[in-house]
Scaffold this active site. Structure first.
Site, mmCIF file in Angstrom:
data_model
loop_
_atom_site.group_PDB
_atom_site.id
_atom_site.type_symbol
_atom_site.label_atom_id
_atom_site.label_comp_id
_atom_site.label_asym_id
_atom_site.label_seq_id
_atom_site.Cartn_x
_atom_site.Cartn_y
_atom_site.Cartn_z
ATOM 1 N N ASP A 1 1.000 -1.225 -0.109
ATOM 2 C CA ASP A 1 -0.042 0.086 0.042
ATOM 3 C C ASP A 1 0.614 1.337 0.021
ATOM 4 O O ASP A 1 1.961 1.325 0.456
ATOM 5 C CB ASP A 1 -0.841 -0.010 1.208
ATOM 6 C CG ASP A 1 -2.031 -0.955 1.213
ATOM 7 O OD1 ASP A 1 -2.525 -1.140 0.153
ATOM 8 O OD2 ASP A 1 -2.426 -1.612 2.278
ATOM 9 N N ASP B 1 -6.858 -1.208 -4.427
ATOM 10 C CA ASP B 1 -8.167 -0.955 -3.625
ATOM 11 C C ASP B 1 -9.162 -0.004 -4.137
ATOM 12 O O ASP B 1 -10.355 0.076 -4.060
ATOM 13 C CB ASP B 1 -7.591 -0.575 -2.403
ATOM 14 C CG ASP B 1 -6.909 -1.626 -1.437
ATOM 15 O OD1 ASP B 1 -7.109 -2.791 -1.746
ATOM 16 O OD2 ASP B 1 -5.806 -1.117 -0.755
#
Length: 209
Positions: free
Chosen positions: A146, A180
């Site tokens: 991330d 995401d």
């Protein structure tokens, strides 16, 4: 020029999202160390973290279960996409939403399946490098990369508020990735604009404008 079919548009969407997602993740993984953050603006940072869980760093259940769940979910969604892509009453937007969700889930699956096998795991401030056969984890147990962090604003709760008084609130705190984002956009647009097409009984619905 021949018009693209809904199936072709879905395939292009999936491929583009996967390429961008993986290029960004690999760049971050090989150019930044865990915990490093690059300030782009006051409200946007490239902040490198890794997680074992689902979207936005959530962790539910075991790592193996989460990876297998993602794979099953993608297989089901691909089957649904295959079934609906040729139906004339299904709008292109609905197909694109499914493609975004599939691409996002598949992007994180790639991390879980292969990153543990092909990357080493040095301590900061050393950045990771490719190390096929000498990775930090086995198949299914890689960590998801991330990097997108948007601390849009923050404040401290007044002291008189029970339980949370004096604590700092920050919006938006989760660090996430492009996969995401694709999942979130696909789900939100699906619910807002194409909800009626989720019903298998609504086979004669009018195409969305």
């Amino acid at each position: 020029m021949k018009k693209l079919t809904k199936g072709q548009i879905a395939l292009i969407t999936i491929i583009l999202v996967l390429i961008v997602d993986q290029v960004v993740k690999i760049w971050v993984k090989t150019h930044m160390y865990i915990g490093e953050a690059i300030r782009v603006t006051d409200w946007f940072y490239i902040a490198f973290i890794e997680n074992n869980g689902m979207a936005f760093g959530m962790e539910i259940g075991s790592k193996l279960f989460l990876t297998l769940f993602r794979i099953v979910a993608v297989v089901v969604l691909v089957w649904v996409l295959y079934r609906v892509k040729s139906k004339p009453h299904i709008p292109t937007g609905f197909v694109v939403c499914l493609a975004l969700i599939i691409a996002g889930a598949a992007g994180n699956i790639i991390d879980c399946l292969f990153y543990g096998l092909i990357f080493n795991d040095p301590l900061p401030p050393v950045v990771a490098s490719f190390a096929p056969g000498e990775g930090y984890a086995g198949l299914f147990f890689g960590r998801v990369v991330d990097m997108l962090y948007f601390p849009l604003f923050s404040f401290y709760w007044p002291d008189w508020i029970p339980w949370i008084g004096g604590e700092r609130f920050e919006f938006f705190r989760p660090v996430f990735n492009i996969a995401d984002s694709a999942i979130s956009v696909g789900v939100v647009w699906l619910i807002l604009f194409y909800r009626r097409y989720l019903s298998t009984e609504n086979k004669k619905a009018e195409p969305a404008k």
